[in-house]
Design a protein around this motif. Structure first.
Motif, PDB file in Angstrom:
ATOM      1  N   ARG A   1       0.666  -0.723  -0.588  1.00 39.73           N
ATOM      2  CA  ARG A   1       0.070   0.186   0.164  1.00 39.73           C
ATOM      3  C   ARG A   1       0.813   1.184   0.201  1.00 39.73           C
ATOM      4  O   ARG A   1       0.492   2.668   0.235  1.00 39.73           O
ATOM      5  CB  ARG A   1      -1.083   0.099   0.810  1.00 39.73           C
ATOM      6  CG  ARG A   1      -2.270  -1.239   1.214  1.00 39.73           C
ATOM      7  CD  ARG A   1      -2.867  -1.086   0.214  1.00 39.73           C
ATOM      8  NE  ARG A   1      -3.711  -1.644   0.253  1.00 39.73           N
ATOM      9  CZ  ARG A   1      -4.000  -3.212   0.110  1.00 39.73           C
ATOM     10  NH1 ARG A   1      -3.016  -3.379  -0.758  1.00 39.73           N
ATOM     11  NH2 ARG A   1      -4.693  -4.503   0.415  1.00 39.73           N
TER      12      ARG A   1
ATOM     13  N   GLU B   1      -1.980   3.998  -6.091  1.00 39.86           N
ATOM     14  CA  GLU B   1      -3.645   4.080  -5.690  1.00 39.86           C
ATOM     15  C   GLU B   1      -4.021   4.797  -6.684  1.00 39.86           C
ATOM     16  O   GLU B   1      -5.922   5.282  -7.057  1.00 39.86           O
ATOM     17  CB  GLU B   1      -3.821   5.140  -4.684  1.00 39.86           C
ATOM     18  CG  GLU B   1      -3.363   4.859  -3.051  1.00 39.86           C
ATOM     19  CD  GLU B   1      -3.513   6.021  -2.570  1.00 39.86           C
ATOM     20  OE1 GLU B   1      -4.205   7.150  -2.552  1.00 39.86           O
ATOM     21  OE2 GLU B   1      -2.907   6.221  -1.358  1.00 39.86           O
TER      22      GLU B   1
ATOM     23  N   LEU C   1      -7.621   0.368  -7.290  1.00 37.75           N
ATOM     24  CA  LEU C   1      -8.014  -0.111  -6.225  1.00 37.75           C
ATOM     25  C   LEU C   1      -7.468  -1.792  -5.865  1.00 37.75           C
ATOM     26  O   LEU C   1      -8.446  -2.080  -6.693  1.00 37.75           O
ATOM     27  CB  LEU C   1      -9.283   0.059  -4.837  1.00 37.75           C
ATOM     28  CG  LEU C   1      -9.408   1.757  -4.893  1.00 37.75           C
ATOM     29  CD1 LEU C   1     -11.284   1.433  -4.568  1.00 37.75           C
ATOM     30  CD2 LEU C   1      -8.236   2.247  -3.569  1.00 37.75           C
TER      31      LEU C   1
END
Length: 690
Positions: free
Chosen positions: A9, A623, A626
């Motif tokens: 992430r 990002e 997703l």
């Protein structure tokens, strides 16, 4: 490459800045200072005040009240913990003020004259100003071939036109897109930065478009311009800026080099987890394109001088009026109502919010900091905002400021008497367009008389035609097309204000073993047209040949503009590989980890699940898309790759080789990736999300 997925992430630094510029996405939410509004009790008085405001900020107290209300909003505070702003008009500083705290520990208040911020690409304005000084002195000509300053170095340029200094200023060089690697950010003080000269010649890009033919925001162009300033002046770049711009203006807290004293005064930035981002330096230490640090009050000194014909309040001239005019005039525009570049400035950050005022703008993003400088030359007004976060706060302030002070009721882009074209006539715009900086694809479809549907990686929008080559979407944002001398549509510019997107042309018959009806022909030909595939078109493509791990990384990097790294190898088995620099750059970016025990195995064929993980780290880590884990996979995918493979299936990053039966998807995770599958995998990464 496959040992774990920890940290997927994380927003990888290698692409964060360029993606922030290149993926504009939906219209930004507008933040207005709700606690500051015109009194409604006395309508004639309110109307008079409103009329006065359409001429811009004039009263310091009124302006400060507007800004105080804006920065008091919770939505603003969430976007930045520390900010500083200065506003000038007619040679006076109306407001120069800080908001928030320098850091979360001391809670010391931001001081507009003491708190240091990285202004990032606002630095480019100063680099261009330095070049214009040397133009005034006859030491540089705007029409010079840049090779004049390269000590015999010859640029790879297949076109008959040279790259000129002026094209460096307008970002129309035709250079291939290059992005700084993680090695450009130095968190270890023991690491010695490379020189400005070495940073240029170690990774000098080729010219891949005719110089002067298209606009693409280009950090390398400004770095090269800074080197030319150094060459032409005989002074180091940083010293030149200090001696000829910042010192004469009294900008004592501004520099292209972060020294210890300035570092002590710098606002602290925080990552999404609210952890303080460690202090870092840059390699080379001085980036002509982005290493400047400054304060709001220092930037007010520059704005005052610039808007005063290049002369400071005490009479020191840093620029001639002619140079100021050249830096204030748009020299490149895809459409007269949708400009690209002046010398040093670019189109407004929110073009639809200018209220028909002439605005020149320069934004900047670097790890942990964002800034925006915009000026209205005709109004002798300038605004500078800087803050300790990477967010769209500047867009919010620009919109609120322009709405508050210049709302004259005029609608942009509407052309009186224009009759939109029929759906059949609009068919000439249809097709896929590839962004020149990051090769994301925009799909254009004619969906009705005078209407287009435009899809990209972040959105799908309906647009109406308001001019021959001009459209606006539901939020009022413009889209413009460019045509060549034969009337053929060649480029567009839309949500990415910093680059054209070129229309893909059909490339057929490129390889003797790839027929037009080959199941992977569309992917292979498309990547060939994007100059991603380097295979000789006169020789067989060998579509079922396995792709090695090293070759995959090299092609993947080429797609995203990731340049080879010259740093020492992180793996013991890549020093003799032709892919060494690409592997090292991808490793530094966090896209791959290796096999353990210091090995990478560059010559081993890459498994499909390994390729999926690299793509997942880039797309989810930045990002862009997703993660999606809803796909039910047939047994066989490694535990560390399940999320990546499931997401790749959901994102449709594949060709016809992926099959589905009884509700289960066979991605072929353990199979070697072959060349035709690689083409499908890479091309589908660029397509608009469905």
């Amino acid at each position: 490459m496959n040992e774990n997925k920890k940290g997927t992430r994380h927003r990888y630094r290698i692409l964060a800045a360029v993606l922030a510029l290149s993926i504009a996405g939906e219209a930004y939410a507008q933040i207005l200072p709700s606690s500051y509004a015109l009194a409604s009790g006395n309508q004639p008085a309110a109307a008079a005040v409103k009329a006065a405001l359409t001429n811009g900020p004039q009263d310091a107290k009124e302006l400060e009240a507007f800004l105080d209300a804006f920065f008091a909003q919770d939505a603003v505070k969430q976007k930045a913990g520390a900010a500083a702003i200065s506003v000038v008009r007619d040679g006076k500083v109306l407001v120069s003020k800080g908001y928030g705290v320098v850091d979360q520990t001391s809670k010391a208040q931001v001081d507009d004259s003491q708190t240091i911020f990285r202004v990032a690409s606002v630095s480019k304005v100063f680099t261009v100003a330095a070049a214009m000084q040397l133009v005034e002195q006859g030491k540089i000509s705007l029409q010079d071939n840049v090779e004049k300053y390269l000590d015999g170095y010859k640029i790879k340029n297949p076109f008959g036109k040279p790259v000129t200094v002026e094209q460096l200023l307008t970002h129309t060089t035709g250079f291939e897109s290059t992005q700084p690697s993680d090695a450009s950010y130095v968190f270890d003080p023991s690491v010695k930065p490379v020189s400005l000269k070495d940073s240029i010649f170690d990774a000098f890009p080729s010219v891949i478009r005719e110089p002067g033919s298209s606009y693409m925001y280009d950090n390398f162009a400004t770095r090269l311009l800074g080197y030319i300033v150094q060459q032409a002046s005989g002074e180091s770049f940083g010293s030149y800026i200090e001696e000829h711009i910042t010192k004469p203006l009294g900008m004592t807290s501004s520099s292209f080099t972060l020294n210890a004293e300035l570092a002590e005064r710098m606002a602290i930035s925080y990552d999404p987890g609210n952890n303080a981002i460690p202090s870092y330096n840059l390699s080379p230490r001085e980036w002509p394109e982005g290493s400047m640090i400054s304060t709001a009050s220092d930037m007010a000194l520059f704005m005052k001088a610039f808007l005063n014909g290049g002369r400071s309040a005490d009479g020191k001239a840093i620029l001639s009026p002619e140079s100021v005019k050249a830096m204030s005039t748009y020299h490149v525009s895809i459409h007269p109502e949708f400009p690209d570049m002046t010398y040093g400035f670019e189109s407004p950050i929110e073009p639809s919010q200018t209220h028909s005022e002439k605005v020149i703008s320069k934004g900047g993003d670097i790890i942990g900091f964002s800034s925006l400088l915009w000026m209205l030359p005709d109004r002798k007004t300038g605004v500078f905002l800087t803050y300790n976060a990477n967010s769209d706060l500047r867009n919010d302030l620009f919109t609120a400021f322009m709405d508050h002070y210049y709302d004259n009721g005029k609608k942009p882009y509407e052309q009186a008497g224009f009759k939109p074209q029929s759906k059949a006539e609009l068919a000439k715009f249809e097709g896929l367009y590839s962004d020149l900086r990051v090769k994301f694809l925009t799909k254009v479809e004619a969906t009705g008389d005078g209407t287009l549907t435009v899809s990209d990686v972040s959105s799908r929008n309906q647009l109406k035609q308001v001019g021959d080559l001009l459209f606006v979407d539901e939020a009022g944002k413009p889209l413009a097309f460019k045509k060549d001398a034969n009337g053929r549509i060649t480029d567009l510019k839309y949500l990415n204000l910093f680059s054209y997107a070129v229309k893909l042309q059909e490339v057929q018959g490129s390889y003797p073993d790839i027929a037009v009806d080959h199941p992977y022909a569309s992917y292979i030909f498309a990547l060939k047209s994007l100059a991603i595939l380097k295979d000789d078109p006169a020789k067989p493509f060998e579509p079922q040949k396995s792709v090695t791990r090293g070759a995959f990384v090299q092609t993947f990097n080429a797609l995203w503009g990731i340049q080879p790294s010259a740093n020492p190898s992180s793996f013991t088995d890549i020093d003799n590989s032709e892919y060494r620099g690409d592997i090292q750059a991808a490793h530094e970016s966090g896209l791959l980890l290796g096999m353990g025990d210091g090995l990478f195995e560059p010559e081993r064929p890459i498994r499909r699940e390994e390729a999926a993980l690299v793509a997942f780290r880039l797309l989810a880590g930045n990002e862009i898309r997703l993660p999606v884990t809803t796909a039910i996979l047939v047994p066989g995918t490694s535990d560390w790759a399940v999320e990546a493979v499931s997401s790749a299936v959901s994102w449709k990053l594949h060709g016809p080789e992926v099959t589905q039966s009884n509700g289960m998807v066979d991605f072929g995770s353990q199979r070697d990736l072959n060349k035709q599958e690689l083409a499908a995998f890479l091309f589908t990464m660029l397509l608009p999300a469905e």
